[in-house]
Design an enzyme around this catalytic site. Sequence first.
Site, PDB file in Angstrom:
ATOM      1  N   ARG A   7       1.219  -1.114  -0.061  1.00 36.87           N
ATOM      2  CA  ARG A   7       0.094   0.044  -0.074  1.00 36.87           C
ATOM      3  C   ARG A   7       0.769   1.253   0.082  1.00 36.87           C
ATOM      4  O   ARG A   7       1.885   1.387   0.736  1.00 36.87           O
ATOM      5  CB  ARG A   7      -0.839  -0.040   1.338  1.00 36.87           C
ATOM      6  CG  ARG A   7      -1.910   1.168   1.518  1.00 36.87           C
ATOM      7  CD  ARG A   7      -3.036   0.860   0.391  1.00 36.87           C
ATOM      8  NE  ARG A   7      -4.189   1.712   0.782  1.00 36.87           N
ATOM      9  CZ  ARG A   7      -5.123   1.982   0.111  1.00 36.87           C
ATOM     10  NH1 ARG A   7      -5.027   1.606  -1.113  1.00 36.87           N
ATOM     11  NH2 ARG A   7      -6.216   2.434   0.381  1.00 36.87           N
ATOM     12  N   GLY A  32     -13.672  -1.595  -7.143  1.00 31.07           N
ATOM     13  CA  GLY A  32     -14.727  -0.912  -6.655  1.00 31.07           C
ATOM     14  C   GLY A  32     -14.723  -0.039  -5.396  1.00 31.07           C
ATOM     15  O   GLY A  32     -16.025  -0.082  -4.760  1.00 31.07           O
ATOM     16  N   GLY A  33     -13.808  -0.037  -4.909  1.00 31.79           N
ATOM     17  CA  GLY A  33     -13.588   1.080  -3.646  1.00 31.79           C
ATOM     18  C   GLY A  33     -14.442   0.238  -2.564  1.00 31.79           C
ATOM     19  O   GLY A  33     -14.188  -1.019  -2.111  1.00 31.79           O
ATOM     20  N   ASP A  71      -7.893   8.144   0.098  1.00 30.59           N
ATOM     21  CA  ASP A  71      -8.475   7.229   1.180  1.00 30.59           C
ATOM     22  C   ASP A  71      -8.391   7.454   2.483  1.00 30.59           C
ATOM     23  O   ASP A  71      -8.832   6.792   3.366  1.00 30.59           O
ATOM     24  CB  ASP A  71      -7.929   5.701   0.754  1.00 30.59           C
ATOM     25  CG  ASP A  71      -8.748   5.147  -0.679  1.00 30.59           C
ATOM     26  OD1 ASP A  71      -9.376   5.596  -1.110  1.00 30.59           O
ATOM     27  OD2 ASP A  71      -8.193   3.973  -0.789  1.00 30.59           O
ATOM     28  N   SER A  88      -7.634   0.702   3.170  1.00 29.03           N
ATOM     29  CA  SER A  88      -8.312   0.310   1.727  1.00 29.03           C
ATOM     30  C   SER A  88      -9.412  -0.511   2.142  1.00 29.03           C
ATOM     31  O   SER A  88      -9.830  -1.196   2.988  1.00 29.03           O
ATOM     32  CB  SER A  88      -7.136  -0.533   1.115  1.00 29.03           C
ATOM     33  OG  SER A  88      -7.514  -1.118   0.103  1.00 29.03           O
ATOM     34  N   SER A  89     -10.206  -0.666   0.763  1.00 34.47           N
ATOM     35  CA  SER A  89     -11.367  -1.807   0.902  1.00 34.47           C
ATOM     36  C   SER A  89     -10.864  -2.903   0.170  1.00 34.47           C
ATOM     37  O   SER A  89     -11.939  -4.219  -0.248  1.00 34.47           O
ATOM     38  CB  SER A  89     -12.680  -1.074   0.448  1.00 34.47           C
ATOM     39  OG  SER A  89     -12.929  -0.237   1.168  1.00 34.47           O
ATOM     40  N   THR A 129     -10.157   0.038  -9.869  1.00 34.41           N
ATOM     41  CA  THR A 129      -9.012  -0.714  -9.169  1.00 34.41           C
ATOM     42  C   THR A 129      -8.820  -1.931 -10.170  1.00 34.41           C
ATOM     43  O   THR A 129      -9.463  -1.863 -11.160  1.00 34.41           O
ATOM     44  CB  THR A 129      -9.219  -1.127  -7.877  1.00 34.41           C
ATOM     45  OG1 THR A 129      -9.155   0.154  -7.151  1.00 34.41           O
ATOM     46  CG2 THR A 129      -8.411  -2.121  -7.088  1.00 34.41           C
ATOM     47  N   THR A 161      -3.941  -0.822  -7.318  1.00 33.77           N
ATOM     48  CA  THR A 161      -4.844   0.492  -7.716  1.00 33.77           C
ATOM     49  C   THR A 161      -4.126   1.446  -7.934  1.00 33.77           C
ATOM     50  O   THR A 161      -2.928   1.752  -7.273  1.00 33.77           O
ATOM     51  CB  THR A 161      -6.235   0.740  -6.705  1.00 33.77           C
ATOM     52  OG1 THR A 161      -7.038   1.552  -7.092  1.00 33.77           O
ATOM     53  CG2 THR A 161      -5.516   1.036  -5.284  1.00 33.77           C
TER      54      THR A 161
HETATM   55  O1  DON Z   1      -7.823   0.856  -1.634  1.00 31.41           O
HETATM   56  C1  DON Z   1      -9.042   1.185  -1.775  1.00 31.41           C
HETATM   57  O2  DON Z   1      -9.948   0.814  -1.265  1.00 31.41           O
HETATM   58  C2  DON Z   1      -9.537   2.104  -2.942  1.00 31.41           C
HETATM   59  N1  DON Z   1      -8.531   3.122  -3.389  1.00 31.41           N
HETATM   60  C3  DON Z   1      -9.607   1.243  -4.272  1.00 31.41           C
HETATM   61  C4  DON Z   1     -10.465   2.181  -5.161  1.00 31.41           C
HETATM   62  C5  DON Z   1     -11.158   1.286  -6.174  1.00 31.41           C
HETATM   63  O3  DON Z   1     -11.633   0.147  -5.883  1.00 31.41           O
HETATM   64  C6  DON Z   1     -11.874   1.904  -7.299  1.00 31.41           C
HETATM   65  N2  DON Z   1     -12.050   3.419  -7.057  1.00 31.41           N
HETATM   66  N3  DON Z   1     -11.957   4.268  -6.539  1.00 31.41           N
END
Ligand code: DON
Length: 595
Positions: free
Chosen positions: A122, A497-498, A447, A476-477, A405, A423
């Site tokens: 990360r 997908g965040g 984030d 992160s997700s 991502t 991502t």
């Molecule tokens: O790390 C994360 O959860 C986010 N930056 C991922 C971003 C994502 O999947 C798509 N768009 N924002």
Amino acid sequence: MSRPASQRAQHFLRRVVALVLFSSGGFGCSVTKHSPAVVEESAIEISVARELDASNGAVVCVEPEAARIGARVLADGGNAVDAAIATAFALAVTWPEAGNVGGGGFMLVRFQNGDAGFIDYREVAPSRASPTMFLRPDGSIDFEAIDHGWLGVGIPGTVAGLAMAHERYGSRPWTELVKPAAAIARRGFPISKALARSIASARPELAKNAESARIWLREDGTTREEGERVVLLDLANSLDAIAEGGARAFYEGVIAQKIVADSSAHGGLHTLEDFAKYEAVFREPLRGTYRGFDILAAPPPSSGGQILLSALNQLEALEDSSQLQLARMGTADELHLHAEALRRAFLERYRFLGDPDFVAVDIERVISKERGRELAVSIDPLRAALSRELAGDLDGTLRYESEHTTHFSVVDAMGNAVANTYTLEQSWGSKITAAGTGILMNDEMGDFNAKPGESTQTGRIGTSPNLAEPGKRMLSSMCPLIMTKDGELELVAGSPGGRTIPSTVLRVVTGIVDHGMSAREVLSVPRVHHALFPDVLRVENALVESEVELLRSRGHTIERVSKQGDAHVIVRESETLRAIADTRIDGAAATPRRE
Ligand code: DON
């Protein structure tokens, strides 16, 4: 994970042949098409398809050429981690909206013998970061600076993460894994339909950065179209430097110097020392179970594994305590429970999770069965909870997050598996290409919680565990996942997908465990998402209106979306593994053809 010595000689010839073929083959062309017959006989061909048998090893990802490059590594005797590294570098060229060297992510690895590891690469906040760095003098949040300026750029982790993966697990030479990506960038490639679409949607922001505009737009500022050839010389040079010099070339060499120079010229906070200090971190994966299946998932600084396991624990508790039979429920009844479990799992995230090197969290307790039971007690199978009542004093709201991502899944012929999600944060990250490097920079700093203590019902979170601090990783997700049963690999999965990512993966896992679905079915069922705030249940358009009406009648406010995530998965079906790309996007699986 390397192949036994007896197979190496066999593979040597193939490898030589493959390299000859690769260097003569054009992008998107089958390898054998350009090859003399004598060579074809000994080369292992690569099959590319939406769905295929993965028993011989496979890579499945968002873009066919990157999948093919990964499968070529498998064909040449590389293991799943080697293939993952090559795929990751290739996607940085062929899928620039999310594939990257200027971003970060997570790699989950499981060996056939059950050993597992998790590489956290990360991004981190630069040393001059602070919790209020995103605020204007009047206290308002400067979203433009976060999304499209150097303030949003975290110190990238991808090169260090892939180098750590290689150092720990790789069996092929590093250069062999990076060079194919450099070669495509140097040779150029035709813009695919999906890439053309992606460039078009990012055009206004790409146009604001001279380097990005020069590379991805035409001279008159219009969008490059499908079929046009793009050559990425600066990126090829950067990748060649990484191929020759390893991670040091990125973090301590001319690449870091160029990135820091561009940042400094445009108000960024990055220093050469920030780059030199960056380290990927090896962590233990989160471990959980769901109805007899064993799950390996992403630990903090991702919340992906926590949300998934917390939601699964609640579903399991509901089934155990109230004789609800998930497998026999109607779709809306089941999705209502998913929404309620996710709502509570997200509340746990907002309260407790941040970078584990900065924030003490008893993650084992958060993902315990006992905690799942405690949370499930308040779930009413017939009625949606109100988020604001459930959340009590939680201070926060959430920003919209897009879908950009990328996740890929890999398995080799030995059964070693890799789930990798990485991502740039938004599509094309900050849209900034660092001058002279060809490298698109992330906007991952977005984030972090942008404003300490600020709470709104529409979606921003201001809780303290995830405020920016020097050297801290933003929460992160992302949710790379590997699931087994009785020691056998059952599922390799993940998605972009965040915050919707764990919701998407939840649907994949429950499809397999609760419903025994095939790979194809599991990817085709409509997905839902609830993140507590905003108090809205997002539902894919594919869910029929009668089921949506039932969800409304349970008290959910519904938001329809065209699609959620793209989960490129490897799934066991009967005795064999199948690799299958999500139909929501033009992904592909690739495998060395059986001899
Ligand atoms: O790390 C994360 O959860 C986010 N930056 C991922 C971003 C994502 O999947 C798509 N768009 N924002």
